[in-house]
Design an enzyme around this catalytic site. Structure first.
Site, PDB file in Angstrom:
ATOM      1  N   SER A 106     -20.768  59.277  43.724  1.00  0.00           N
ATOM      2  CA  SER A 106     -21.958  58.939  44.507  1.00  0.00           C
ATOM      3  C   SER A 106     -23.211  59.124  43.679  1.00  0.00           C
ATOM      4  CB  SER A 106     -22.069  59.857  45.722  1.00  0.00           C
ATOM      5  OG  SER A 106     -20.904  59.825  46.476  1.00  0.00           O
ATOM      6  N   HIS A 127     -18.736  51.982  43.472  1.00  0.00           N
ATOM      7  CA  HIS A 127     -19.055  52.944  44.528  1.00  0.00           C
ATOM      8  C   HIS A 127     -18.867  52.328  45.907  1.00  0.00           C
ATOM      9  CE1 HIS A 127     -22.144  55.654  46.674  1.00  0.00           C
ATOM     10  NE2 HIS A 127     -20.957  56.205  46.691  1.00  0.00           N
ATOM     11  N   GLU A 139     -21.174  49.244  45.197  1.00  0.00           N
ATOM     12  CA  GLU A 139     -22.190  49.205  44.138  1.00  0.00           C
ATOM     13  C   GLU A 139     -21.461  49.147  42.796  1.00  0.00           C
ATOM     14  OE1 GLU A 139     -26.064  51.706  45.423  1.00  0.00           O
ATOM     15  OE2 GLU A 139     -24.239  52.879  45.425  1.00  0.00           O
ATOM     16  N   ASN A 178     -27.707  55.638  47.617  1.00  0.00           N
ATOM     17  CA  ASN A 178     -27.929  57.070  47.828  1.00  0.00           C
ATOM     18  C   ASN A 178     -29.322  57.515  47.402  1.00  0.00           C
ATOM     19  OD1 ASN A 178     -25.625  57.755  49.152  1.00  0.00           O
ATOM     20  ND2 ASN A 178     -24.466  58.189  47.293  1.00  0.00           N
TER      21      ASN A 178
HETATM   22  N1  CAA Z   1     -11.259  53.851  59.180  1.00  0.00           N
HETATM   23  C1  CAA Z   1     -11.005  52.568  59.488  1.00  0.00           C
HETATM   24  N2  CAA Z   1     -11.658  51.900  60.471  1.00  0.00           N
HETATM   25  C2  CAA Z   1     -12.581  52.569  61.162  1.00  0.00           C
HETATM   26  C3  CAA Z   1     -12.899  53.904  60.898  1.00  0.00           C
HETATM   27  C4  CAA Z   1     -12.189  54.551  59.861  1.00  0.00           C
HETATM   28  N3  CAA Z   1     -12.416  55.825  59.514  1.00  0.00           N
HETATM   29  N4  CAA Z   1     -13.861  54.299  61.740  1.00  0.00           N
HETATM   30  C5  CAA Z   1     -14.144  53.242  62.525  1.00  0.00           C
HETATM   31  N5  CAA Z   1     -13.382  52.196  62.170  1.00  0.00           N
HETATM   32  C6  CAA Z   1     -13.430  50.856  62.734  1.00  0.00           C
HETATM   33  C7  CAA Z   1     -12.875  50.813  64.132  1.00  0.00           C
HETATM   34  O1  CAA Z   1     -11.492  50.496  64.135  1.00  0.00           O
HETATM   35  C8  CAA Z   1     -13.676  49.706  64.775  1.00  0.00           C
HETATM   36  O2  CAA Z   1     -13.103  48.472  64.433  1.00  0.00           O
HETATM   37  P1  CAA Z   1     -13.098  47.276  65.544  1.00  0.00           P
HETATM   38  O3  CAA Z   1     -14.550  46.950  65.776  1.00  0.00           O
HETATM   39  O4  CAA Z   1     -12.348  46.178  64.860  1.00  0.00           O
HETATM   40  O5  CAA Z   1     -12.409  47.843  66.740  1.00  0.00           O
HETATM   41  C9  CAA Z   1     -15.033  49.764  64.070  1.00  0.00           C
HETATM   42  O6  CAA Z   1     -14.805  50.475  62.854  1.00  0.00           O
HETATM   43  C10 CAA Z   1     -16.062  50.491  64.901  1.00  0.00           C
HETATM   44  O7  CAA Z   1     -15.525  51.773  65.179  1.00  0.00           O
HETATM   45  P2  CAA Z   1     -15.708  52.554  66.564  1.00  0.00           P
HETATM   46  O8  CAA Z   1     -15.886  51.562  67.677  1.00  0.00           O
HETATM   47  O9  CAA Z   1     -14.629  53.576  66.663  1.00  0.00           O
HETATM   48  O10 CAA Z   1     -17.000  53.416  66.349  1.00  0.00           O
HETATM   49  P3  CAA Z   1     -18.453  52.967  66.021  1.00  0.00           P
HETATM   50  O11 CAA Z   1     -18.803  51.619  66.540  1.00  0.00           O
HETATM   51  O12 CAA Z   1     -19.235  54.141  66.436  1.00  0.00           O
HETATM   52  O13 CAA Z   1     -18.447  52.850  64.416  1.00  0.00           O
HETATM   53  C11 CAA Z   1     -18.667  53.670  62.230  1.00  0.00           C
HETATM   54  C12 CAA Z   1     -18.098  53.930  63.610  1.00  0.00           C
HETATM   55  C13 CAA Z   1     -17.940  52.474  61.601  1.00  0.00           C
HETATM   56  C14 CAA Z   1     -18.415  54.925  61.405  1.00  0.00           C
HETATM   57  C15 CAA Z   1     -20.191  53.330  62.374  1.00  0.00           C
HETATM   58  O14 CAA Z   1     -20.808  54.338  63.128  1.00  0.00           O
HETATM   59  C16 CAA Z   1     -20.902  53.226  61.054  1.00  0.00           C
HETATM   60  O15 CAA Z   1     -20.819  52.223  60.352  1.00  0.00           O
HETATM   61  N6  CAA Z   1     -21.663  54.285  60.708  1.00  0.00           N
HETATM   62  C17 CAA Z   1     -22.474  54.324  59.485  1.00  0.00           C
HETATM   63  C18 CAA Z   1     -21.601  54.740  58.346  1.00  0.00           C
HETATM   64  C19 CAA Z   1     -22.357  54.799  57.068  1.00  0.00           C
HETATM   65  O16 CAA Z   1     -23.581  54.713  56.995  1.00  0.00           O
HETATM   66  N7  CAA Z   1     -21.598  54.981  55.985  1.00  0.00           N
HETATM   67  C20 CAA Z   1     -22.156  55.119  54.653  1.00  0.00           C
HETATM   68  C21 CAA Z   1     -22.199  56.559  54.291  1.00  0.00           C
HETATM   69  S1  CAA Z   1     -22.798  56.778  52.673  1.00  0.00           S
HETATM   70  C22 CAA Z   1     -21.433  56.727  51.736  1.00  0.00           C
HETATM   71  O17 CAA Z   1     -20.318  56.623  52.159  1.00  0.00           O
HETATM   72  C23 CAA Z   1     -21.618  56.773  50.286  1.00  0.00           C
HETATM   73  C24 CAA Z   1     -21.891  58.066  49.659  1.00  0.00           C
HETATM   74  O18 CAA Z   1     -21.802  58.099  48.462  1.00  0.00           O
HETATM   75  C25 CAA Z   1     -22.356  59.267  50.341  1.00  0.00           C
END
Ligand code: CAA
Length: 272
Positions: A106, A127, A139, A178
């Protein structure tokens, strides 16, 4: 994140050797992939018949030697520069003919990892974002030594094989996403720490007021508070920007083992 990356690769048709630190983690990783595939089948994103085919493509092990002969390698271990350098050294010996070696770091500068190998031109950052099967972005981070050929091959792999969308970043701590996201999350933690607003209201504010899919404290828990702290340290080391200083409460939570979702507790409790 490693299991998410492995799942996405296997679902795209690639044979993957997933190497975990020990047998217990290997078991957890396989279980996480199976749960995620079940979820994909339930939501109609994966045919039930495809599930065993995908699992067949995955070998989960705790022995790095099992990856010998792989065409490419993606490292996704903890955000610890020294540990990552050691893995790159070992991959360099183990995979002399691999086309490229990528890090899912990250924030650690790619040049520091490339410098641990004998062929820095084949090393770059790839990434992913959590949850990897859901978020479309990767990325591509090139160091000053990464060759155009490596960049070209990895871009093709990410876009054509995995179906992801690439953005390019210079080799600067935090890369594009990030460098923008982490100071925002740290500000939210400072806001919570100072009693300015409750954690629920901070999160609700950004979900309902800015249409973010989740609030900053819930997102910190998803990323992992140890990872967040490590990225903050890298950002501060590089830019000396006070916005990247980890708040005391974050440091205390990491010391207490409250790491977010993966440990069951962070800003929220996930045990029930
Ligand atoms: N694995 C696989 N699929 C997943 C999942 C997981 N862990 N979590 C959720 N999903 C899927 C679900 O199956 C669902 O798919 P469908 O629409 O086809 O049914 C979809 O994602 C939406 O999930 P939910 O309805 O259960 O929940 P939600 O609508 O609240 O979404 C979320 C959950 C996808 C996590 C959403 O809240 C989200 O995108 N959050 C932001 C996440 C984000 O910003 N990530 C970046 C973090 S930074 C990073 O990772 C990099 C770093 O270096 C720090």
């Amino acid at each position: 994140m490693g299991s998410g990356i492995a799942e996405v690769c296997a679902r795209s048709g690639v044979d993957v050797v997933v190497v975990e630190a020990n047998a217990q983690r290997a078991e957890r990783s396989r279980a996480a992939i199976e749960r995620s595939l079940d979820r994909a089948v339930r939501s109609g994103k994966l045919d039930a018949d495809e599930r065993p085919v995908v699992l067949e493509r995955l070998e989960v092990t705790d022995t790095l030697d099992d990856a010998r002969g792989a065409d490419a390698g993606i490292e996704a271990i903890v955000e610890d520069e020294q540990a990552k350098r050691e893995i790159f050294q070992r991959l360099d010996d183990l995979l002399p003919d691999a086309e490229w070696l990528a890090s899912n770091t990250s924030s650690v500068p790619i040049m520091k990892l490339a410098a641990a190998t004998s062929k820095p031109d084949r090393v770059l950052g790839l990434h992913f974002f959590n949850p990897v099967p859901v978020l479309p972005l990767v990325e591509l981070v090139h160091s000053i030594m990464t060759s155009q050929d490596t960049l070209h091959r990895v871009r093709a792999f990410a876009e054509e094989q995995l179906g992801k969308t690439c953005i390019d970043s210079q080799d600067r701590a935090g890369f594009v996403v990030n460098a923008l996201l982490i100071p925002y999350l740290l500000s939210a933690i400072r806001m919570y720490e100072s009693g300015f607003a409750s954690r629920e209201d901070i999160d609700r504010g950004m979900v309902l007021g800015c249409a973010h899919p989740m609030g900053p404290l819930a997102l910190s828990d998803l990323i992992g508070l140890d990872t967040l702290q490590a990225v903050a340290v890298s950002l501060y080391d590089e830019f000396r920007d006070p916005a990247a200083v980890a708040p005391a409460v974050l440091n205390r939570m990491v010391e207490a083992g409250l790491l977010g979702r993966k440990s069951g507790r962070g800003f929220y409790d996930y045990t029930s």
